[in-house]
Design a protein around this motif. Structure first.
Motif, PDB file in Angstrom:
ATOM      1  N   GLY A  14       0.829  -1.210   0.000  1.00 48.36           N
ATOM      2  CA  GLY A  14       0.000   0.000   0.000  1.00 48.36           C
ATOM      3  C   GLY A  14       0.860   1.255   0.000  1.00 48.36           C
ATOM      4  O   GLY A  14       0.707   2.145  -0.842  1.00 48.36           O
ATOM      5  N   GLU A  33       9.920   2.966   6.618  1.00 51.06           N
ATOM      6  CA  GLU A  33       9.477   1.611   6.977  1.00 51.06           C
ATOM      7  C   GLU A  33      10.242   1.192   8.232  1.00 51.06           C
ATOM      8  O   GLU A  33      11.461   1.245   8.266  1.00 51.06           O
ATOM      9  N   ARG A  41       3.067  -7.342   4.687  1.00 52.76           N
ATOM     10  CA  ARG A  41       2.432  -8.675   4.596  1.00 52.76           C
ATOM     11  C   ARG A  41       2.571  -9.308   3.214  1.00 52.76           C
ATOM     12  O   ARG A  41       2.154 -10.450   3.018  1.00 52.76           O
ATOM     13  N   HIS A  57      -1.905 -16.075  -0.852  1.00 53.91           N
ATOM     14  CA  HIS A  57      -2.169 -14.770  -1.451  1.00 53.91           C
ATOM     15  C   HIS A  57      -2.625 -14.935  -2.896  1.00 53.91           C
ATOM     16  O   HIS A  57      -1.977 -15.612  -3.678  1.00 53.91           O
ATOM     17  N   ALA A  58      -3.726 -14.307  -3.224  1.00 51.63           N
ATOM     18  CA  ALA A  58      -4.274 -14.356  -4.577  1.00 51.63           C
ATOM     19  C   ALA A  58      -4.581 -12.924  -5.007  1.00 51.63           C
ATOM     20  O   ALA A  58      -5.187 -12.163  -4.251  1.00 51.63           O
TER      21      ALA A  58
HETATM   22  C1  LIG Z   1      -2.526 -14.492   5.549  1.00 47.28           C
HETATM   23  C2  LIG Z   1      -2.847 -13.353   4.611  1.00 47.28           C
HETATM   24  C3  LIG Z   1      -3.425 -13.607   3.391  1.00 47.28           C
HETATM   25  C4  LIG Z   1      -3.745 -12.568   2.519  1.00 47.28           C
HETATM   26  N1  LIG Z   1      -4.275 -12.872   1.317  1.00 47.28           N
HETATM   27  C5  LIG Z   1      -4.564 -11.889   0.450  1.00 47.28           C
HETATM   28  C6  LIG Z   1      -5.104 -12.191  -0.831  1.00 47.28           C
HETATM   29  O1  LIG Z   1      -5.287 -13.349  -1.178  1.00 47.28           O
HETATM   30  N2  LIG Z   1      -5.392 -11.149  -1.663  1.00 47.28           N
HETATM   31  C7  LIG Z   1      -5.179  -9.847  -1.295  1.00 47.28           C
HETATM   32  O2  LIG Z   1      -5.457  -8.948  -2.095  1.00 47.28           O
HETATM   33  N3  LIG Z   1      -4.663  -9.536  -0.091  1.00 47.28           N
HETATM   34  C8  LIG Z   1      -4.353 -10.518   0.781  1.00 47.28           C
HETATM   35  N4  LIG Z   1      -3.826 -10.201   2.008  1.00 47.28           N
HETATM   36  C9  LIG Z   1      -3.627  -8.784   2.347  1.00 47.28           C
HETATM   37  C10 LIG Z   1      -2.371  -8.218   1.669  1.00 47.28           C
HETATM   38  O3  LIG Z   1      -1.212  -8.921   2.086  1.00 47.28           O
HETATM   39  C11 LIG Z   1      -2.213  -6.730   2.016  1.00 47.28           C
HETATM   40  O4  LIG Z   1      -3.427  -6.061   1.821  1.00 47.28           O
HETATM   41  C12 LIG Z   1      -1.161  -6.085   1.132  1.00 47.28           C
HETATM   42  O5  LIG Z   1       0.071  -6.764   1.296  1.00 47.28           O
HETATM   43  C13 LIG Z   1      -1.009  -4.594   1.400  1.00 47.28           C
HETATM   44  O6  LIG Z   1      -0.711  -4.384   2.705  1.00 47.28           O
HETATM   45  P1  LIG Z   1      -0.512  -2.898   3.286  1.00 47.28           P
HETATM   46  O7  LIG Z   1       0.574  -2.199   2.568  1.00 47.28           O
HETATM   47  O8  LIG Z   1      -1.826  -2.210   3.343  1.00 47.28           O
HETATM   48  O9  LIG Z   1      -0.108  -3.212   4.803  1.00 47.28           O
HETATM   49  P2  LIG Z   1       1.137  -4.015   5.359  1.00 47.28           P
HETATM   50  O10 LIG Z   1       1.649  -4.993   4.397  1.00 47.28           O
HETATM   51  O11 LIG Z   1       0.736  -4.492   6.709  1.00 47.28           O
HETATM   52  O12 LIG Z   1       2.247  -2.883   5.501  1.00 47.28           O
HETATM   53  C14 LIG Z   1       2.237  -1.912   6.509  1.00 47.28           C
HETATM   54  C15 LIG Z   1       3.693  -1.527   6.741  1.00 47.28           C
HETATM   55  O13 LIG Z   1       3.739  -0.373   7.563  1.00 47.28           O
HETATM   56  C16 LIG Z   1       4.833  -0.491   8.420  1.00 47.28           C
HETATM   57  N5  LIG Z   1       4.591   0.431   9.536  1.00 47.28           N
HETATM   58  C17 LIG Z   1       3.506   0.460  10.351  1.00 47.28           C
HETATM   59  N6  LIG Z   1       3.630   1.452  11.246  1.00 47.28           N
HETATM   60  C18 LIG Z   1       4.809   2.070  10.981  1.00 47.28           C
HETATM   61  C19 LIG Z   1       5.487   3.183  11.577  1.00 47.28           C
HETATM   62  N7  LIG Z   1       4.974   3.826  12.638  1.00 47.28           N
HETATM   63  N8  LIG Z   1       6.678   3.569  11.071  1.00 47.28           N
HETATM   64  C20 LIG Z   1       7.219   2.911   9.988  1.00 47.28           C
HETATM   65  N9  LIG Z   1       6.625   1.843   9.403  1.00 47.28           N
HETATM   66  C21 LIG Z   1       5.433   1.438   9.885  1.00 47.28           C
HETATM   67  C22 LIG Z   1       4.827  -1.974   8.800  1.00 47.28           C
HETATM   68  O14 LIG Z   1       6.087  -2.400   9.290  1.00 47.28           O
HETATM   69  C23 LIG Z   1       4.470  -2.621   7.477  1.00 47.28           C
HETATM   70  O15 LIG Z   1       5.611  -2.978   6.716  1.00 47.28           O
HETATM   71  C24 LIG Z   1      -3.495 -11.225   2.908  1.00 47.28           C
HETATM   72  C25 LIG Z   1      -2.888 -10.963   4.146  1.00 47.28           C
HETATM   73  C26 LIG Z   1      -2.563 -12.014   4.979  1.00 47.28           C
HETATM   74  C27 LIG Z   1      -1.887 -11.696   6.300  1.00 47.28           C
END
Ligand SMILES: Cc1cc2nc3c(=O)[nH]c(=O)nc-3n(C[C@H](O)[C@H](O)[C@H](O)COP(=O)(O)OP(=O)(O)OC[C@H]3O[C@@H](n4cnc5c(N)ncnc54)[C@H](O)[C@@H]3O)c2cc1C
Length: 342
Positions: A14, A33, A41, A57-58
């Motif tokens: 994201g 980060e 994730r 993950h899909a």
């Molecule tokens: C088991 C599992 C299965 C999944 N399957 C699917 C799927 O099939 N299809 C799908 O579309 N999605 C799936 N997802 C969700 C998908 O992985 C996430 O939506 C995607 O990776 C995007 O994540 P994100 O960037 O929103 O959050 P995250 O990947 O959680 O990233 C947030 C980041 O912010 C950092 N952070 C937080 N606070 C701070 C701070 N104060 N200072 C600095 N860094 C900070 C964290 O360390 C982390 O690296 C799944 C998730 C899991 C856990």
């Protein structure tokens, strides 16, 4: 004109895609980060040549994530899970999983009336205006739209696998059906090499566009200008303040609320968000015990199994022998479109 300075907090997919888009749009972007790695994730671990995502993950082919990746010029490769080899799992036994007209008619997990009801629901699914469902829960929707126990069990299983949420009492019908519409419209892609390949590709685009990516950099507050709601920058652990005209927070609801402690809306969001909990077991095998069985969906409980390497390159030598299995005990109290937040 001076470029807008933007701080992005969070280096998951994201935050990374946001940073890349903003940098390409001409902003001066720094991403922070807290861990040593990008990806959050979406990371992938390699064990003896098998590439394991952090749980199954899909990538939804009709979903927003793929559209954004394509906007950045990232074209994920991989495969769509085959229709064949799919089973319904009931009381520990495998049955035919209805995935089309023929399997719907031949399966023994539905009565004739159940089959007709499922056919009716699936035929009308794309036309459901999910925006109008308001606060209706998925459980209420199932109970008011379907009359039969067997057809409810099948639709509930499809909802669980596409939303990852098993608590249908609290799952928003609108959010869940929207996700099912995406799944049925265009299926999903299992990504070659795992989701870390997406992270690597977006990182490259971001760096090429000039985004600075700082690792092991935990932000502990968003700094506002004295007596105003205007952003001054972010404060890193250790006290250094980095100036920014705007800040994008791309962490979990709790992470985000902690950075702006005075914000009542964020505090409420964080309080009300209940994470979905999933247990996954991932297996790398030299051979499948039943090569023809590639997918099993629990109709009597929140579990499923899938051989991802049958569709994507995730096993040594490009073979088909990497498999994982997943069980989840989802619970989320939010009725917002946050079925994944996971
Ligand atoms: C088991 C599992 C299965 C999944 N399957 C699917 C799927 O099939 N299809 C799908 O579309 N999605 C799936 N997802 C969700 C998908 O992985 C996430 O939506 C995607 O990776 C995007 O994540 P994100 O960037 O929103 O959050 P995250 O990947 O959680 O990233 C947030 C980041 O912010 C950092 N952070 C937080 N606070 C701070 C701070 N104060 N200072 C600095 N860094 C900070 C964290 O360390 C982390 O690296 C799944 C998730 C899991 C856990």
């Amino acid at each position: 004109m001076q470029a807008m300075k933007v701080a992005v907090v969070g280096g998951g997919l994201g935050g990374l895609t946001t940073a890349a888009l903003l940098a390409r749009g001409g902003c001066e972007v720094t991403l922070y980060e807290r861990s040593k790695h990008l990806g959050g994730r979406a990371r992938t671990t390699e064990v003896a040549g098998f590439r394991f995502n952090l749980g199954p993950h899909a990538l939804y082919r009709a979903g927003a994530a793929l559209r954004v990746l394509e906007r950045l010029g990232v074209k994920p490769t991989g495969g769509v899970p085959a229709q064949t080899g799919s089973h319904a799992l009931v009381a520990g036994r495998l049955h035919t999983l209805p995935r089309g007209a023929v399997t719907l008619m031949t399966t023994d997990v539905l009565s004739l009336a159940g089959k007709l009801e499922v056919a009716r629901v699936l035929a009308g699914l794309a036309r459901i205006d999910t925006q109008t469902l308001g606060a209706l829960s998925m459980r209420e929707w199932l109970e008011t739209r379907l009359t039969r126990k067997d057809s409810r069990a099948l639709i509930a299983a499809l909802i669980r696998v596409s939303t990852y949420c098993a608590d249908l009492e609290v799952l928003s019908a609108g959010a869940a059906l929207k996700q099912l519409q995406l799944a049925i419209a265009a299926n999903v892609l299992y990504v070659d090499g795992g989701w870390s390949t997406l992270v690597d590709a977006v990182e490259r685009v971001g760096r090429e566009a000039g985004a600075r990516l700082e690792l092991s950099a935990r932000v502990d507050a968003v700094v506002l200008q004295e007596g105003s709601e205007r952003v001054e920058g972010v404060r890193l652990v250790g006290g250094a303040v980095r100036g920014a005209d705007a800040v994008v927070l791309a962490g979990s609801p709790a992470d985000v609320a902690a950075l702006l402690p005075g914000d009542a809306v964020l505090a409420r969001e964080a309080r009300e968000a209940v994470p979905v909990q999933a247990a996954t077991l991932e297996l790398g095998l030299s051979a499948l015990p039943r090569p023809e069985a590639l997918f099993a969906l629990g109709l009597d409980g929140p579990w499923y199994a899938s051989v991802h390497s049958a569709a994507a390159k995730l096993a040594p030598g490009g073979g088909r022998w990497c498999t994982w299995r997943s069980t989840w005990v989802g619970r989320t109290r939010r009725r917002a479109s946050r079925s994944w937040k996971p």
